[in-house]
Motif scaffolding. Structure first.
Motif, PDB file in Angstrom:
ATOM      1  N   ASP A 298      -1.972  15.747   4.170  1.00  0.00           N
ATOM      2  CA  ASP A 298      -2.438  14.710   4.214  1.00  0.00           C
ATOM      3  C   ASP A 298      -2.411  14.419   6.189  1.00  0.00           C
TER       4      ASP A 298
ATOM      5  N   ARG B 225      -6.790  13.447   2.813  1.00  0.00           N
ATOM      6  CA  ARG B 225      -6.696  15.521   2.646  1.00  0.00           C
ATOM      7  C   ARG B 225      -6.964  15.496   4.350  1.00  0.00           C
TER       8      ARG B 225
ATOM      9  N   GLN C 238       2.930  11.386  -3.426  1.00  0.00           N
ATOM     10  CA  GLN C 238       2.211  12.687  -4.096  1.00  0.00           C
ATOM     11  C   GLN C 238       3.027  12.871  -5.793  1.00  0.00           C
ATOM     12  N   THR C 239       1.744  13.703  -6.406  1.00  0.00           N
ATOM     13  CA  THR C 239       3.024  14.318  -7.427  1.00  0.00           C
ATOM     14  C   THR C 239       4.672  14.564  -7.006  1.00  0.00           C
TER      15      THR C 239
ATOM     16  N   ASP D  19       0.290  -1.204   0.363  1.00  0.00           N
ATOM     17  CA  ASP D  19       0.147   0.086   0.387  1.00  0.00           C
ATOM     18  C   ASP D  19       0.755   0.853   0.198  1.00  0.00           C
ATOM     19  N   THR D  20       1.528   2.354  -1.270  1.00  0.00           N
ATOM     20  CA  THR D  20       1.666   2.772  -1.803  1.00  0.00           C
ATOM     21  C   THR D  20       0.895   4.308  -1.504  1.00  0.00           C
TER      22      THR D  20
ATOM     23  N   ARG E 279      -6.964  13.696  -8.369  1.00  0.00           N
ATOM     24  CA  ARG E 279      -6.907  14.243  -6.716  1.00  0.00           C
ATOM     25  C   ARG E 279      -7.883  16.270  -8.124  1.00  0.00           C
TER      26      ARG E 279
END
Ligand code: 7RM
Length: 631
Positions: A483, A498, A397-398, A393-394, A509
């Motif tokens: 987050d 978030r 974020q951009t 479970d990674t 997003r």
């Protein structure tokens, strides 16, 4: 560079914190550089100013292509699976991919592109998309990929913000049984884009398109004029590699900037470790290259490691909800990396689509994009992994460029719905509202990172101040992720979602402010407020409260008009799931919308609304609650 035991993870982690420069310097030795760095890291989070591998020279495509040619030239780099399963899939070996990237790089040059120019890519999930991305990198041009679901206006905003000189697109895209006229959308966008000189158009679905003389050229025609020799441009480690636009809590989407050296090292290192990739294995990430997951874990990460990456054009449910499992069986996929929303959607079809499917090749499973609920985690584990494939479970974020908090497959003991532990080099901390560190275990807080990592964003394009304000000013000397997060008794991290006004709809997003602005552009709409609410499949749904005093005809038709406006302004992905017409919004005396109250109403909570004493007009809340019951 591959971690093979938990003990080694602990040792590497310790080293990465105690001596980050030595740690990353050693990791970076596994890549190919034209010139070495003189300094691994210099940084401050106050400006911010971050430099990794200063002085080093490289080209990321030499790492993704050229360096594999001698030993692995005939190994598949990309396996393309078309939208229509009746059509042939396409395998491109490293040799073939190298050749095509070089050809297309020459096409870009022929059309006036050079180092530093920004190039917008708006394409379907076809091999040419990966080729276009890599060809930009080959000549040192900066790509800005825009997801195929965005509208003409969104594209134009992005093109203008980055002042793109070229656009690469296709006539159209297939998506399940639909066709999307990409070139038509680009034509609309380019009406308002004075910086664009050329547009290269790939034929894919062969739908009629207008081709403007002097501006538009066909990909297939251009190929006839070039050869396959293109030396890679020598890039500085801190030269820009790409821009990718992402939504925040305010304003228009920001152009997140990633640079060549650090991004390459981080994408490659995390790919190799998190998925425990083994030579010869087939890896399948179901994301679109239009999002960061596709950039880092379809293109750059896997190719930098000489992996075989499956590129899928279609959707999970076309022609049937067995499609993923058919692909796994057909290409003997060893690693499947997908999103909770896809898992939940496929779960809803029950076990039937799995009947008779051979999933025995699967060794590692991955999840990304949003929190994964326990039910989906267990279904994935049992039905797809048969209890034998670790789930990574990674969380990332951009802006982080690569995976930050995640199990390492076959190394880190997993726990349902936990992203578990930070990867080596990542120093997460939880803080309270005042920025005070929350220490110890069994605690919750806002997730920040206190030390740089090579894959982090360097700036937001054209507006460094905005980068500073958004990520580095909420808490002094910390990168703020936006987050919320829990750290349990074992020190394991669980991302709760978030804490700002950013929605996560099917792993996409979307800023509430963006949707509000789009709704407010509709003639007659006076004001609107948008919040998220729990949605069984999408994770979050979009709930819009809209003041629209003089509706045009029936309410239902007016809602459709508003959806149409949002589709035009942003794209179909931002369409509200629910619209409630109201005569006023709950506001404080200073005029601020109390979203907390609207969020509760959207969740179906109509009694415990918390403190409403600061409301200007408490009556409005009663009215909204009543109206919401009939929606
Ligand atoms: C990779 C990607 C980033 C936001 C992030 C989180 C959420 C992503 C997870 C997750 C819980 C995860 N980039 N998020 N991964 N939440 N568990 N494993 O999605 O820029 O598009 O979105 O997505 O809220 O801030 S993104």
């Amino acid at each position: 560079m591959q971690i093979t035991s938990f003990k080694q993870y602990e040792e590497d982690y310790k080293k990465s914190v105690e001596n980050p420069e030595q740690f990353w310097g050693e990791v970076a030795q596994n890549f190919q550089w034209r010139k070495p760095w003189f300094k691994v890291l210099s940084w401050n989070f106050s400006e911010p100013n971050i430099k990794w591998f200063e002085g080093a020279k490289l080209n990321i495509t030499e790492n993704c292509l050229d360096r594999h040619l001698a030993a692995n030239g005939d190994k598949p780099a990309i396996i393309w699976e078309p939208n229509n399963p009746e059509e042939e899939s396409v395998t491109l070996t490293y040799k073939m991919l190298h050749e095509r990237v070089c050809r297309f790089a020459n096409i870009l040059k022929r059309n006036g592109a050079k180092k530093g120019d920004r190039i917008c890519i708006y394409m379907p999930m076809v091999p040419e998309l990966a080729i276009a991305v890599l060809a930009c990198a080959r000549i040192g041009a900066v790509h800005s990929v825009v997801f195929g679901g965005f509208s003409a206006k969104s594209i134009a905003d992005r093109i203008n913000d980055a002042q793109c000189k070229l656009v690469i697109t296709a006539d159209g895209a297939y998506r399940g049984n639909k066709q999307i006229p990409l070139k038509e959308v680009i034509d609309d966008a380019l009406i308002g884009c004075p910086t664009v000189e050329k547009c290269i158009v790939l034929t894919h679905i062969r739908t009629p398109v207008s081709m403007l003389k002097g501006r538009d050229v066909w990909w297939e025609d251009e190929v006839k004029h070039v050869n396959d020799i293109c030396e890679a441009e020598e890039m500085d480690a801190e030269d820009m590699l790409f821009i990718l636009y992402t939504s925040g809590s305010t304003g228009k989407p920001k152009g997140v900037v990633h640079t060549c050296g650090g991004y390459m090292v981080y994408a490659g290192y995390t790919f190799s470790n998190v998925f425990n990739y083994q030579p010869g294995e087939v890896y399948f990430c179901t994301a679109d290259i239009g999002w960061i997951t596709g950039h880092s874990y379809i293109v750059y990460g896997p190719l930098s490691q000489g992996a075989t990456s499956v590129l899928f054009e279609g959707i999970p449910t076309y022609p049937t909800p067995s499609r993923f499992w058919d692909i796994v069986e057909k290409h003997k996929v060893n690693t499947l990396y997908t999103a909770p929303t896809a898992i939940r959607s496929l779960m809803s079809f029950g076990d039937e689509p799995l009947n008779g499917k051979n999933l025995s090749s699967i060794r590692v499973l991955g999840s990304v994009g949003e929190p994964i609920n326990e039910e989906a985690w267990h279904w994935f584990d049992e039905k797809i992994g048969h209890g034998k494939a670790p789930i990574v479970d990674t969380w990332w974020q951009t802006e982080t460029g690569g995976i930050m908090i995640s199990p390492i497959a076959a190394v880190t003991p997993t726990k349902p719905s936990f992203a578990t532990l930070p990867l080596p080099g990542i120093q997460p901390i939880l803080v309270d509202e005042n920025g005070k560190e929350i220490e110890g275990n069994g605690v919750m807080g806002n997730l920040c990172i206190k030390f740089p990592w090579p894959g982090m964003l360097r700036t937001t394009y054209g507006d460094h101040e905005r980068c500073k304000q958004t990520y580095f000013s909420t808490y002094e000397d910390l990168y703020f992720t936006g987050d919320g997060c829990l750290r349990d008794e074992d020190g394991y991290y669980r991302i709760t979602g978030r804490v700002d006004d950013v929605l996560n709809v099917s792993g996409h997003r979307i800023g509430t402010a963006e949707v509000e602005n789009a709704i407010n552009m509709h003639a007659g709409v006076v004001e609107s407020a948008v919040v998220g609410y729990p949605h069984d499949v999408k994770g979050q749904g979009i709930y819009a409260f809209v003041i629209y005093p003089e509706m045009h005809g029936e309410a239902e038709l007016s809602k459709k008009d508003i959806l149409q406006t949002v589709t035009r302004v942003i794209g179909a992905i931002a369409k509200p799931d629910k619209i409630l017409f109201v005569s006023g919004l709950p506001k404080t005396r200073s005029g601020k919308i109390m979203r907390r109250i609207l969020r509760k109403i959207a969740e179906g909570e109509t009694s415990n609304l918390g403190d409403t004493s600061t409301l200007l007009d408490p009556g409005v809340v009663e009215e909204i609650i009543e109206a919401s019951k009939n929606l």
